[in-house]
Design an enzyme around this catalytic site. Sequence first.
Site, PDB file in Angstrom:
ATOM      1  N   SER A 137       0.718  -1.117   0.049  1.00 18.92           N
ATOM      2  CA  SER A 137      -0.036  -0.071   0.220  1.00 18.92           C
ATOM      3  C   SER A 137       0.918   1.177   0.113  1.00 18.92           C
ATOM      4  O   SER A 137       1.840   1.354   0.613  1.00 18.92           O
ATOM      5  CB  SER A 137      -0.830   0.082   1.431  1.00 18.92           C
ATOM      6  OG  SER A 137      -1.527   1.290   1.495  1.00 18.92           O
ATOM      7  N   SER A 187     -10.031  -3.078   0.274  1.00 16.43           N
ATOM      8  CA  SER A 187     -11.376  -2.902   0.598  1.00 16.43           C
ATOM      9  C   SER A 187     -12.302  -3.561  -0.518  1.00 16.43           C
ATOM     10  O   SER A 187     -11.893  -3.778  -1.353  1.00 16.43           O
ATOM     11  CB  SER A 187     -11.539  -1.467   0.411  1.00 16.43           C
ATOM     12  OG  SER A 187     -11.466  -0.763  -0.801  1.00 16.43           O
ATOM     13  N   THR A 190     -12.100  -1.459  -3.778  1.00 17.50           N
ATOM     14  CA  THR A 190     -11.139  -1.672  -4.805  1.00 17.50           C
ATOM     15  C   THR A 190     -11.122  -3.355  -5.222  1.00 17.50           C
ATOM     16  O   THR A 190     -10.889  -3.302  -6.585  1.00 17.50           O
ATOM     17  CB  THR A 190      -9.808  -1.380  -4.037  1.00 17.50           C
ATOM     18  OG1 THR A 190      -9.770  -0.211  -3.487  1.00 17.50           O
ATOM     19  CG2 THR A 190      -8.647  -1.392  -5.000  1.00 17.50           C
ATOM     20  N   GLU A 208      -9.012 -10.551  -0.692  1.00 22.54           N
ATOM     21  CA  GLU A 208      -9.259 -10.779   0.971  1.00 22.54           C
ATOM     22  C   GLU A 208      -9.798  -9.257   1.112  1.00 22.54           C
ATOM     23  O   GLU A 208      -9.045  -8.321   1.196  1.00 22.54           O
ATOM     24  CB  GLU A 208      -8.135 -10.964   1.765  1.00 22.54           C
ATOM     25  CG  GLU A 208      -7.707 -12.396   1.589  1.00 22.54           C
ATOM     26  CD  GLU A 208      -6.753 -12.769   2.638  1.00 22.54           C
ATOM     27  OE1 GLU A 208      -6.554 -14.191   2.970  1.00 22.54           O
ATOM     28  OE2 GLU A 208      -6.037 -11.981   3.147  1.00 22.54           O
ATOM     29  N   CYS A 242      -9.270  -6.064   9.351  1.00 25.58           N
ATOM     30  CA  CYS A 242     -10.247  -6.703   8.764  1.00 25.58           C
ATOM     31  C   CYS A 242     -11.145  -7.413   9.654  1.00 25.58           C
ATOM     32  O   CYS A 242     -12.440  -7.440   9.409  1.00 25.58           O
ATOM     33  CB  CYS A 242      -9.867  -7.821   7.674  1.00 25.58           C
ATOM     34  SG  CYS A 242      -8.731  -8.747   8.141  1.00 25.58           S
ATOM     35  N   TRP A 405      -7.999 -18.715   6.035  1.00 27.97           N
ATOM     36  CA  TRP A 405      -8.370 -17.148   6.171  1.00 27.97           C
ATOM     37  C   TRP A 405      -9.458 -16.790   4.909  1.00 27.97           C
ATOM     38  O   TRP A 405      -8.736 -16.619   3.849  1.00 27.97           O
ATOM     39  CB  TRP A 405      -7.511 -16.360   6.519  1.00 27.97           C
ATOM     40  CG  TRP A 405      -8.048 -14.909   6.784  1.00 27.97           C
ATOM     41  CD1 TRP A 405      -7.638 -13.703   6.275  1.00 27.97           C
ATOM     42  CD2 TRP A 405      -8.657 -14.633   8.033  1.00 27.97           C
ATOM     43  NE1 TRP A 405      -8.269 -12.680   6.791  1.00 27.97           N
ATOM     44  CE2 TRP A 405      -8.926 -13.208   8.155  1.00 27.97           C
ATOM     45  CE3 TRP A 405      -9.021 -15.486   9.341  1.00 27.97           C
ATOM     46  CZ2 TRP A 405      -9.371 -12.616   9.015  1.00 27.97           C
ATOM     47  CZ3 TRP A 405      -9.818 -14.744  10.179  1.00 27.97           C
ATOM     48  CH2 TRP A 405      -9.774 -13.362  10.134  1.00 27.97           C
TER      49      TRP A 405
HETATM   50  P1  NAD Z   1      -7.507  -0.238  -0.425  1.00 24.04           P
HETATM   51  O1  NAD Z   1      -8.624  -0.887  -1.245  1.00 24.04           O
HETATM   52  O2  NAD Z   1      -7.720   1.219  -0.442  1.00 24.04           O
HETATM   53  O3  NAD Z   1      -6.027  -0.619  -0.993  1.00 24.04           O
HETATM   54  C1  NAD Z   1      -5.483  -1.771  -1.140  1.00 24.04           C
HETATM   55  C2  NAD Z   1      -4.591  -1.874  -2.150  1.00 24.04           C
HETATM   56  O4  NAD Z   1      -5.091  -1.646  -3.650  1.00 24.04           O
HETATM   57  C3  NAD Z   1      -3.277  -0.627  -2.181  1.00 24.04           C
HETATM   58  O5  NAD Z   1      -1.987  -1.206  -2.324  1.00 24.04           O
HETATM   59  C4  NAD Z   1      -3.788   0.186  -3.103  1.00 24.04           C
HETATM   60  O6  NAD Z   1      -2.749   0.961  -3.451  1.00 24.04           O
HETATM   61  C5  NAD Z   1      -4.357  -0.644  -4.369  1.00 24.04           C
HETATM   62  N1  NAD Z   1      -5.263  -0.060  -5.351  1.00 24.04           N
HETATM   63  C6  NAD Z   1      -6.213   0.990  -5.056  1.00 24.04           C
HETATM   64  N2  NAD Z   1      -6.814   1.106  -6.137  1.00 24.04           N
HETATM   65  C7  NAD Z   1      -6.408   0.367  -6.993  1.00 24.04           C
HETATM   66  C8  NAD Z   1      -6.739  -0.102  -8.315  1.00 24.04           C
HETATM   67  N3  NAD Z   1      -7.871   0.547  -9.200  1.00 24.04           N
HETATM   68  N4  NAD Z   1      -6.221  -1.316  -8.937  1.00 24.04           N
HETATM   69  C9  NAD Z   1      -5.489  -2.012  -8.331  1.00 24.04           C
HETATM   70  N5  NAD Z   1      -4.839  -1.730  -7.230  1.00 24.04           N
HETATM   71  C10 NAD Z   1      -5.433  -0.582  -6.501  1.00 24.04           C
HETATM   72  O7  NAD Z   1      -7.370  -0.906   0.976  1.00 24.04           O
HETATM   73  P2  NAD Z   1      -6.506  -0.397   2.172  1.00 24.04           P
HETATM   74  O8  NAD Z   1      -7.018   0.831   2.491  1.00 24.04           O
HETATM   75  O9  NAD Z   1      -5.166  -0.538   1.773  1.00 24.04           O
HETATM   76  O10 NAD Z   1      -6.742  -1.338   3.402  1.00 24.04           O
HETATM   77  C11 NAD Z   1      -7.896  -1.430   4.135  1.00 24.04           C
HETATM   78  C12 NAD Z   1      -9.093  -2.543   3.825  1.00 24.04           C
HETATM   79  O11 NAD Z   1      -8.406  -3.802   3.622  1.00 24.04           O
HETATM   80  C13 NAD Z   1     -10.211  -2.546   4.783  1.00 24.04           C
HETATM   81  O12 NAD Z   1     -11.372  -2.974   4.055  1.00 24.04           O
HETATM   82  C14 NAD Z   1      -9.900  -4.058   5.364  1.00 24.04           C
HETATM   83  O13 NAD Z   1     -10.963  -4.626   5.840  1.00 24.04           O
HETATM   84  C15 NAD Z   1      -9.210  -4.820   4.295  1.00 24.04           C
HETATM   85  N6  NAD Z   1      -8.311  -5.990   4.675  1.00 24.04           N
HETATM   86  C16 NAD Z   1      -8.844  -7.138   4.653  1.00 24.04           C
HETATM   87  C17 NAD Z   1      -8.066  -8.151   4.780  1.00 24.04           C
HETATM   88  C18 NAD Z   1      -8.494  -9.604   4.954  1.00 24.04           C
HETATM   89  O14 NAD Z   1      -7.853 -10.529   5.187  1.00 24.04           O
HETATM   90  N7  NAD Z   1     -10.015  -9.916   4.453  1.00 24.04           N
HETATM   91  C19 NAD Z   1      -6.920  -7.864   5.796  1.00 24.04           C
HETATM   92  C20 NAD Z   1      -6.526  -6.479   5.876  1.00 24.04           C
HETATM   93  C21 NAD Z   1      -6.981  -5.663   5.322  1.00 24.04           C
END
Ligand code: NAD
Length: 439
Positions: A137, A187, A190, A208, A242, A405
């Site tokens: 990220s 998220s 995304t 995930e 998460c 997971w």
């Molecule tokens: P995010 O979706 O904003 O970003 C995740 C990644 O996607 C980042 O590296 C970002 O640069 C990249 N990204 C953004 N736009 C993109 C696109 N159009 N194409 C490809 N890549 C793109 O999420 P975040 O804020 O980094 O993380 C928080 C979220 O992650 C929360 O919703 C959380 O619940 C979730 N999460 C889930 C788990 C799980 O195991 N289920 C674990 C950790 C976090």
Amino acid sequence: MLKDHTASVQGQFDRLRRFQPVWAALSYPQRAKLIRGFRDLLLVKTEELADILTREVGKPRAQSFREIRGAVERIDFFLENTEAALKSEIISKEEIIEFEPLGVIANISAWNYPYLVGTSVFIPALLTGNTVLYKPSEFASLTGFKIQELMHEAGIPSDAFTALIGNGRVGQELLAVPVDGVFFTGSYATGLKVAKACAAKMISVQLELGGKDPVYVCDDVNLAWAAEQIADGVFYNAGQSCCAVERVYVQNSIHDGFIEQFLIHARKLKLGEPFDESTTLGPLTRSAQVDLLEAQVKDAVSKGARLLCGGTRAEFSDRFFPPTVLMNVNSSMRVMQEESFGPIIGIQRVEDDEEAIRQMNDTQYGLTASVFSGDETRARSILSRVNTGTAYWNCCDRVSPRLPWSGRKNSGTGSTLSKRGIQAFLRPKAWHLRMPVAN
Ligand code: NAD
């Protein structure tokens, strides 16, 4: 400018594509030795890495330390279990299943636990013979750089593992090159874009995603103990997990007593500077999240919720949000539907187990659910009817390397961790072998 950069992602991909058969041709002990070197460096450098992580994402230093130790535990699990997953299955003299790596994989990752969510993907991917383009990220870029540096210091070639530093645009560029698998953590919003970008590619895609994880507190528990466990599940890492507890349902007869106990723990938290050892609640990583939390509180209060503590950003900084507890909430409120990803909780009264099951399922997400009860049969029967990938009895906000997971509904598809999370990086080849008929 964009064009040059796109060319460079393509260039990195080409390098990893060329090298992948060489990496896969190493013996398992050779690859494992290099990964063990990376694991050992994490241990040797934990102090330095924890400082960087805390500076970058703001989690209290003790929690950064714990995250890195947790990642080492995951790596140990993969080191112990991957060799067996690579062994061919000999069904008979004529039928054999072999397991091959996917090829070059893209790992697009989140900032909230960069070591944990990262190692769940890139370690089994490398051990099984894949090469990895890792996009951390943009909120954890320094940690992403550091992970790359330690990989290379351990002897893992840059042609096997390369970090692509940047924001979502770099993620999009990565999805435009012909990788053989995409492993995404982030998220739902995304994740949906990632799924659409990969739809026509016919490759493995694992997602995930977020959660809105519920806990149900039954009338047969030790309230003080349950409240303490659940408060930890709500507020650890400032709720930016998460699988953080995001909704609490409490059986009617113990509702008021539970809230009383819960508030004791919420009020004990110390909001402050994350390098201060007494801090238990640090800042939020993204300041935009503070706006969302305030909007959820406003929405809930306007619909009849009662705010018991917190509710607005700290006076001393926009990045800090105090522990926030709402009661008299219901499922029409944003705080009971949308992922909050912050130190905020709605506590709702329910009459019985049937109502609790209905409420727990009333969300678009399906990551984890928890029941606190003195009766295992009761708890397991409730949880078997809740549509989540993980079920907790008398615990919450917990991940084990030995268990899969996986999310359901908008929490995603596929599994990391456990033996399944190793097999995810392999594809089977079915051999049909017939002896020739003699001339
Ligand atoms: P995010 O979706 O904003 O970003 C995740 C990644 O996607 C980042 O590296 C970002 O640069 C990249 N990204 C953004 N736009 C993109 C696109 N159009 N194409 C490809 N890549 C793109 O999420 P975040 O804020 O980094 O993380 C928080 C979220 O992650 C929360 O919703 C959380 O619940 C979730 N999460 C889930 C788990 C799980 O195991 N289920 C674990 C950790 C976090």
